[in-house]
Design an enzyme around this catalytic site. Structure first.
Site, short mmCIF file in Angstrom:
data_model
loop_
_atom_site.label_atom_id
_atom_site.label_comp_id
_atom_site.label_asym_id
_atom_site.label_seq_id
_atom_site.Cartn_x
_atom_site.Cartn_y
_atom_site.Cartn_z
N LYS A 111 0.84 -1.21 0.00
CA LYS A 111 0.00 0.00 0.00
C LYS A 111 0.87 1.26 0.00
O LYS A 111 0.52 2.27 -0.60
CB LYS A 111 -0.93 0.03 1.22
CG LYS A 111 -1.95 -1.08 1.23
CD LYS A 111 -3.23 -0.70 0.53
CE LYS A 111 -4.02 -1.94 0.21
NZ LYS A 111 -5.28 -1.85 -0.35
N LYS A 191 -3.56 -9.98 -7.10
CA LYS A 191 -4.84 -10.45 -6.54
C LYS A 191 -5.95 -9.48 -6.95
O LYS A 191 -5.69 -8.28 -7.12
CB LYS A 191 -4.75 -10.60 -5.02
CG LYS A 191 -4.79 -9.31 -4.26
CD LYS A 191 -5.26 -9.50 -2.82
CE LYS A 191 -5.58 -8.14 -2.22
NZ LYS A 191 -6.44 -8.08 -1.12
N LYS A 194 -10.24 -4.12 -5.16
CA LYS A 194 -11.08 -2.97 -5.54
C LYS A 194 -10.19 -1.85 -6.08
O LYS A 194 -10.46 -1.24 -7.09
CB LYS A 194 -11.83 -2.44 -4.32
CG LYS A 194 -12.67 -3.45 -3.62
CD LYS A 194 -13.24 -2.84 -2.35
CE LYS A 194 -13.46 -3.88 -1.29
NZ LYS A 194 -12.35 -4.01 -0.34
N1 AQP Z 1 -8.48 -11.47 -4.53
C1 AQP Z 1 -8.89 -12.02 -3.41
N2 AQP Z 1 -8.91 -13.37 -3.29
C2 AQP Z 1 -9.32 -13.96 -2.14
N3 AQP Z 1 -9.75 -13.26 -1.06
C3 AQP Z 1 -9.74 -11.92 -1.14
N4 AQP Z 1 -10.08 -10.96 -0.27
C4 AQP Z 1 -9.89 -9.76 -0.83
N5 AQP Z 1 -9.43 -9.89 -2.08
C5 AQP Z 1 -9.31 -11.24 -2.31
C6 AQP Z 1 -10.57 -11.22 1.08
O1 AQP Z 1 -11.71 -10.38 1.30
C7 AQP Z 1 -11.72 -10.00 2.67
C8 AQP Z 1 -11.88 -8.52 2.79
O2 AQP Z 1 -10.88 -7.81 2.12
P1 AQP Z 1 -10.84 -6.22 2.19
O3 AQP Z 1 -11.67 -5.65 1.13
O4 AQP Z 1 -11.16 -5.75 3.54
O5 AQP Z 1 -9.37 -5.91 2.00
P2 AQP Z 1 -8.45 -6.30 0.84
O6 AQP Z 1 -7.97 -7.71 1.01
O7 AQP Z 1 -7.41 -5.25 0.84
O8 AQP Z 1 -9.41 -6.23 -0.43
P3 AQP Z 1 -9.16 -5.39 -1.70
O9 AQP Z 1 -10.25 -5.58 -2.66
O10 AQP Z 1 -7.77 -5.67 -2.17
O11 AQP Z 1 -9.32 -3.93 -1.14
P4 AQP Z 1 -8.44 -2.70 -1.41
O12 AQP Z 1 -8.21 -2.65 -2.89
O13 AQP Z 1 -9.22 -1.55 -0.90
O14 AQP Z 1 -7.17 -2.92 -0.65
C9 AQP Z 1 -10.43 -10.50 3.30
O15 AQP Z 1 -10.72 -11.69 4.00
C10 AQP Z 1 -9.57 -10.77 2.12
O16 AQP Z 1 -8.63 -11.80 2.40
#
Ligand code: AQP
Length: 328
Positions: A111, A191, A194
Site C-alpha cells: 500500500k 490479486k 477494488k
Molecule cells: N483477490 C482475493 N482473493 C481472495 N480473497 C480476497 N479478499 C480480498 N481480495 C481477495 C478477502 O476479502 C476480505 C476482505 O478484504 P478487504 O476488502 O477488507 O481488504 P483487501 O484484502 O485489501 O481487499 P481489496 O479488494 O484488495 O481492497 P483494497 O483494494 O481496498 O485494498 C479478506 O478476507 C480478504 O482476504
C-alpha cells in the site's frame, strides 16, 4: 456455539475475490459458528477516498453481505466505527506492538508503494487496529483470504504479548482460509482488488461480467487463435474451476491445449456459468437495496450487540491494566 469474526473494507464495489475468498466461506461456516461481520470503515480511511461516497459504500456493503446469504439471526452485522471500543483497544495494543513487526507487513509495503503520496500512520498501524477488531470479541476463528494471514499471525503475537504483560486474557483465534484463498484479478497477475481496478464487481450485470471477462488476460504465450494454450498458467481456467462443471472445464482445457477453441469461446463458457451462479445473489442485491430501512435496522441492531460485547472486553482489559479505579 463457537464464534467467528471477519470484515471487508468499503473501499469500492465488493468483488468476486471478496465473495469467493471471504463471504461465501462465512455463509458456509454459519452452521458451525456464530458470526460477527463488520464493515471496516476505519481501515478504509487509511487510503485516499471520496468522502461523499463513503456512506453509500457502507450501505452497499451491508446490502451485499445480506444478499450473499449472511442471515442476521445467525450473526451480527455492524459498522466498525459505530463501536468506539475498536479504536480504544487499538491504542492499548499499540503499546505492545513492536514497530519491527509492523515494518514486516507485506500489505503495508504494497500500500505504501501504491500510495506514495500518502504513507500515513494509519496505514502503518492498520494491523494493530485489525488485532483490536478481532480480540474485542474473543472469536474462535477468523475466516479470511490469503492476503490477511500475516495480519492474523500478528494478532496472535499481540494477544500473547498482552497476556504475558498483564495476565492470561485474550484467546488466540485460528485462521480459516477458504478454498478460493487468492483470486487473481483480470490482469492475471495481482490479486483481485477494488483499488487495482482489476475486479469483477459482485453486482455487475451479466453483460458487464461477460465484457470484463472478454478483456481478461489469459496465457500470455497464446498470441494467436491458432496457438495452443496452457490452461495451467491461465487465470480464466482457474476461475472455470470455481464455476464450470468439471467435465466441461476439463474439455475446455483439452481444447485449449490443441487450439481447438479460442480464448473468446472459453471466456464465453465461463461467463455463462459465472452468471448462472451469481444471478440469484444479484437479484437479492436489487431486492435488499430497495429495503434501505431494513438494512439500516440490521446495522443499528448489530452495533448495539457489538457494543455490549466490546465494552465488556474493554472494561476487563482496562481493569487488568490498572486503568479502572473503584470509584469509576
Ligand atoms: N483477490 C482475493 N482473493 C481472495 N480473497 C480476497 N479478499 C480480498 N481480495 C481477495 C478477502 O476479502 C476480505 C476482505 O478484504 P478487504 O476488502 O477488507 O481488504 P483487501 O484484502 O485489501 O481487499 P481489496 O479488494 O484488495 O481492497 P483494497 O483494494 O481496498 O485494498 C479478506 O478476507 C480478504 O482476504
Amino acid at each position: 456455539m463457537k464464534t467467528m469474526l471477519s470484515g471487508i473494507q468499503p473501499t469500492g464495489d465488493l468483488h468476486l475475490g471478496n465473495y469467493l475468498g471471504a463471504i461465501k466461506n462465512w455463509v458456509r461456516l454459519l452452521d458451525e459458528y456464530y458470526g460477527y461481520f463488520f464493515i471496516v470503515d476505519y481501515h478504509a480511511i487509511t487510503i485516499p477516498y471520496d468522502v461523499a461516497s463513503m456512506q453509500p459504500r457502507i450501505l452497499d456493503a451491508a446490502v451485499e453481505y445480506l444478499a450473499s446469504g449472511l442471515d442476521p439471526s445467525k450473526c451480527i452485522i455492524y459498522v466498525q466505527s459505530h463501536v468506539p471500543a475498536h479504536t480504544e483497544l487499538t491504542w492499548i495494543l499499540n503499546s505492545v506492538t513492536p514497530i519491527m513487526e509492523l515494518e514486516r507487513m507485506t500489505q503495508y509495503k504494497d500500500k505504501a508503494e501504491q500510495h506514495k503520496e500518502n504513507i500515513n500512520a494509519g496505514l502503518f498501524t492498520y494491523p494493530t487496529l485489525m488485532a483490536a477488531d478481532i480480540l474485542l470479541y474473543h472469536p474462535d476463528a477468523v475466516p479470511v483470504g490469503e492476503d490477511q494471514v500475516q495480519h492474523l499471525e500478528l494478532t496472535r503475537v499481540l494477544a500473547r504479548k498482552f497476556n504475558a504483560r498483564y495476565g492470561e486474557y485474550f484467546k488466540e483465534p485460528k485462521t480459516l482460509m477458504s478454498e478460493a484463498k487468492r483470486i487473481l484479478g483480470l490482469d492475471g497477475k495481482r490479486k483481485m482488488s477494488k483499488s487495482l481496478n482489476n475486479h469483477i464487481p459482485l453486482k455487475a450485470t451479466a453483460e458487464q461480467t461477460e465484457k470484463l471477462l472478454l478483456g481478461a488476460v489469459t496465457d500470455p504465450d497464446r498470441k494467436r487463435r491458432s496457438d495452443p494454450g496452457n490452461p495451467d498458467v491461465c487465470n480464466i481456467y482457474s476461475l472455470h474451476k470455481l464455476f464450470t462443471p468439471a467435465a466441461e472445464y476439463e474439455e475446455c482445457a483439452k481444447q485449449c491445449r490443441c487450439a481447438g477453441i479460442g480464448c473468446v469461446d472459453c471466456k464465453k463458457i465461463l461467463a455463462k456459468h459465472m452468471n448462472a451462479a451469481l444471478t440469484p445473489v444479484r437479484e437479492r442485491i436489487t431486492a435488499y437495496a430497495a429495503k434501505k430501512d431494513f438494512v439500516i435496522d440490521v446495522l443499528r441492531d448489530g452495533a448495539k450487540k457489538a457494543n455490549e460485547v466490546a465494552n465488556k472486553t474493554l472494561r476487563e482489559v482496562k481493569s487488568l491494566m490498572g486503568l479502572i479505579a473503584d470509584w469509576q
